[in-house]
Write a protein that holds these residues in place. Structure first.
Motif, PDB file in Angstrom:
ATOM      1  N   LEU A  44       0.758  -1.243  -0.247  1.00  0.00           N
ATOM      2  CA  LEU A  44       0.174  -0.004   0.019  1.00  0.00           C
ATOM      3  C   LEU A  44       0.942   1.280   0.001  1.00  0.00           C
ATOM      4  CD1 LEU A  44      -3.486   0.443   1.379  1.00  0.00           C
ATOM      5  CD2 LEU A  44      -1.563   2.297   2.232  1.00  0.00           C
ATOM      6  N   LYS A  45       0.346   2.163  -0.782  1.00  0.00           N
ATOM      7  CA  LYS A  45       1.423   3.509  -0.898  1.00  0.00           C
ATOM      8  C   LYS A  45       0.280   4.424  -1.570  1.00  0.00           C
ATOM      9  CE  LYS A  45       5.379   5.380  -3.133  1.00  0.00           C
ATOM     10  NZ  LYS A  45       6.560   4.998  -4.224  1.00  0.00           N
ATOM     11  N   THR A  46       0.158   5.623  -0.804  1.00  0.00           N
ATOM     12  CA  THR A  46      -0.686   6.689  -1.224  1.00  0.00           C
ATOM     13  C   THR A  46      -0.013   8.141  -0.647  1.00  0.00           C
ATOM     14  OG1 THR A  46      -2.838   7.450  -1.094  1.00  0.00           O
ATOM     15  CG2 THR A  46      -1.951   6.468   0.912  1.00  0.00           C
ATOM     16  N   THR A  47      -0.716   9.027  -1.380  1.00  0.00           N
ATOM     17  CA  THR A  47      -0.183  10.395  -0.849  1.00  0.00           C
ATOM     18  C   THR A  47      -1.426  10.807  -0.002  1.00  0.00           C
ATOM     19  OG1 THR A  47       0.933  10.751  -2.703  1.00  0.00           O
ATOM     20  CG2 THR A  47       0.165  12.894  -1.668  1.00  0.00           C
ATOM     21  N   MET A  48      -1.144  11.476   1.056  1.00  0.00           N
ATOM     22  CA  MET A  48      -2.254  11.826   2.087  1.00  0.00           C
ATOM     23  C   MET A  48      -2.040  13.330   2.436  1.00  0.00           C
ATOM     24  SD  MET A  48      -2.199   9.016   5.089  1.00  0.00           S
ATOM     25  CE  MET A  48      -3.058   7.153   4.573  1.00  0.00           C
ATOM     26  N   LYS A  49      -3.147  13.918   2.876  1.00  0.00           N
ATOM     27  CA  LYS A  49      -2.932  15.552   3.169  1.00  0.00           C
ATOM     28  C   LYS A  49      -3.786  15.692   4.483  1.00  0.00           C
ATOM     29  CE  LYS A  49      -6.004  18.047   0.233  1.00  0.00           C
ATOM     30  NZ  LYS A  49      -6.181  18.912  -0.538  1.00  0.00           N
ATOM     31  N   PHE A  50      -3.405  16.446   5.346  1.00  0.00           N
ATOM     32  CA  PHE A  50      -4.124  16.764   6.641  1.00  0.00           C
ATOM     33  C   PHE A  50      -3.858  18.364   6.774  1.00  0.00           C
ATOM     34  CE2 PHE A  50      -3.429  12.458   7.427  1.00  0.00           C
ATOM     35  CZ  PHE A  50      -4.753  12.165   7.846  1.00  0.00           C
ATOM     36  N   LYS A  51      -4.811  18.993   7.381  1.00  0.00           N
ATOM     37  CA  LYS A  51      -4.809  20.444   7.739  1.00  0.00           C
ATOM     38  C   LYS A  51      -3.863  20.712   9.134  1.00  0.00           C
ATOM     39  CE  LYS A  51      -7.712  22.158   4.744  1.00  0.00           C
ATOM     40  NZ  LYS A  51      -6.962  23.232   3.693  1.00  0.00           N
ATOM     41  N   ALA A  52      -3.415  22.042   9.063  1.00  0.00           N
ATOM     42  CA  ALA A  52      -2.562  22.247  10.335  1.00  0.00           C
ATOM     43  C   ALA A  52      -3.488  22.222  11.439  1.00  0.00           C
ATOM     44  CB  ALA A  52      -2.069  23.706  10.202  1.00  0.00           C
ATOM     45  N   GLY A  53      -2.969  21.746  12.585  1.00  0.00           N
ATOM     46  CA  GLY A  53      -3.691  21.706  14.102  1.00  0.00           C
ATOM     47  C   GLY A  53      -4.440  20.138  14.017  1.00  0.00           C
ATOM     48  N   THR A  54      -4.597  19.408  13.103  1.00  0.00           N
ATOM     49  CA  THR A  54      -5.196  18.015  12.993  1.00  0.00           C
ATOM     50  C   THR A  54      -4.409  17.328  14.069  1.00  0.00           C
ATOM     51  OG1 THR A  54      -6.236  18.615  11.039  1.00  0.00           O
ATOM     52  CG2 THR A  54      -6.138  16.266  11.989  1.00  0.00           C
ATOM     53  N   SER A  55      -4.966  16.437  14.766  1.00  0.00           N
ATOM     54  CA  SER A  55      -3.983  15.251  15.575  1.00  0.00           C
ATOM     55  C   SER A  55      -4.817  13.953  15.226  1.00  0.00           C
ATOM     56  CB  SER A  55      -4.103  15.483  17.194  1.00  0.00           C
ATOM     57  OG  SER A  55      -3.427  17.033  17.373  1.00  0.00           O
ATOM     58  N   LEU A  56      -3.879  13.104  14.996  1.00  0.00           N
ATOM     59  CA  LEU A  56      -4.417  11.577  14.975  1.00  0.00           C
ATOM     60  C   LEU A  56      -4.200  11.118  16.394  1.00  0.00           C
ATOM     61  CD1 LEU A  56      -2.979  10.208  11.500  1.00  0.00           C
ATOM     62  CD2 LEU A  56      -5.149  11.357  12.062  1.00  0.00           C
ATOM     63  N   PRO A  57      -5.292  10.471  17.035  1.00  0.00           N
ATOM     64  CA  PRO A  57      -4.928  10.012  18.178  1.00  0.00           C
ATOM     65  C   PRO A  57      -4.328   8.512  18.310  1.00  0.00           C
ATOM     66  CG  PRO A  57      -7.214   9.513  17.489  1.00  0.00           C
ATOM     67  CD  PRO A  57      -6.637  10.374  16.496  1.00  0.00           C
ATOM     68  N   PRO A  58      -3.864   8.139  19.402  1.00  0.00           N
ATOM     69  CA  PRO A  58      -3.161   6.866  19.388  1.00  0.00           C
ATOM     70  C   PRO A  58      -3.418   5.966  18.673  1.00  0.00           C
ATOM     71  CG  PRO A  58      -3.353   7.866  21.724  1.00  0.00           C
ATOM     72  CD  PRO A  58      -4.543   8.637  20.913  1.00  0.00           C
ATOM     73  N   HIS A  59      -2.674   5.294  17.829  1.00  0.00           N
ATOM     74  CA  HIS A  59      -3.027   4.365  17.061  1.00  0.00           C
ATOM     75  C   HIS A  59      -1.580   3.488  16.550  1.00  0.00           C
ATOM     76  CE1 HIS A  59      -1.621   7.608  14.376  1.00  0.00           C
ATOM     77  NE2 HIS A  59      -1.248   6.544  13.378  1.00  0.00           N
ATOM     78  N   HIS A  60      -1.795   2.293  15.896  1.00  0.00           N
ATOM     79  CA  HIS A  60      -0.690   1.676  15.523  1.00  0.00           C
ATOM     80  C   HIS A  60      -1.023   0.669  14.341  1.00  0.00           C
ATOM     81  CE1 HIS A  60      -2.764  -1.532  18.022  1.00  0.00           C
ATOM     82  NE2 HIS A  60      -2.255  -2.516  17.310  1.00  0.00           N
ATOM     83  N   PHE A  61      -0.149   0.305  13.494  1.00  0.00           N
ATOM     84  CA  PHE A  61      -0.246  -0.680  12.486  1.00  0.00           C
ATOM     85  C   PHE A  61       0.224  -2.115  12.738  1.00  0.00           C
ATOM     86  CE2 PHE A  61       0.270   3.852  11.126  1.00  0.00           C
ATOM     87  CZ  PHE A  61      -0.978   3.992  10.058  1.00  0.00           C
ATOM     88  N   PRO A  62      -0.424  -3.076  11.985  1.00  0.00           N
ATOM     89  CA  PRO A  62       0.326  -4.410  12.413  1.00  0.00           C
ATOM     90  C   PRO A  62       1.611  -4.809  11.750  1.00  0.00           C
ATOM     91  CG  PRO A  62      -1.511  -4.596  10.848  1.00  0.00           C
ATOM     92  CD  PRO A  62      -1.571  -2.966  11.471  1.00  0.00           C
TER      93      PRO A  62
END
Length: 129
Positions: A44-62
């Motif tokens: 899996l490969k992709t380009t992502m974008k997020f706005k300033a000030g956004t936070s991703l809560p605790p997470h993990h990948f397998p």
């Protein structure tokens, strides 16, 4: 521990020819992330974008993941070692499998995201602190 690496090149085939951003279905809508140019083979490969000030809560990948910042800046907080890593344009890092982390987007950001899997699998680690 998160580590910086050099970028390796692989041949990957896009499964979506549309280069328009769309919502990321695996993320809660309130986080506002978008992706484009999704590729699933050989990983899996992709380009992502997020706005300033956004936070991703605790997470993990397998599996292992990699982030390469194209523009803006990101802070990745390793919740197991209590270390913070700030990435700017052209920086990249590898996030080991199962590492619980948070991400803060310090500026509007665009980055490449790679996951050592053919599908987007993310586990949100919501617990009381």
């Amino acid at each position: 521990m998160i580590s910086s690496t050099s970028i390796s090149s692989s041949i990957v085939k896009p499964i979506v020819s549309n280069s328009q951003y769309t919502s990321i279905p695996h993320f809660p809508a309130c986080l506002g992330g978008e992706w484009k140019n999704l590729v699933k083979s050989p990983y899996l490969k992709t380009t992502m974008k997020f706005k300033a000030g956004t936070s991703l809560p605790p997470h993990h990948f397998p599996t292992m993941s990699r982030i390469t910042v194209h523009s803006g800046s990101i802070q990745i907080d390793d919740l197991q070692t209590s270390q913070a890593y700030i990435l700017h344009a052209d920086d990249d890092c590898v996030i080991p499998a199962l590492l619980v982390h948070e991400i803060q987007f310090l500026e509007d950001v665009e980055f490449e995201f790679e996951l050592n899997s053919k599908e987007m699998i993310i586990y949100w680690d919501f617990e009381e602190r």
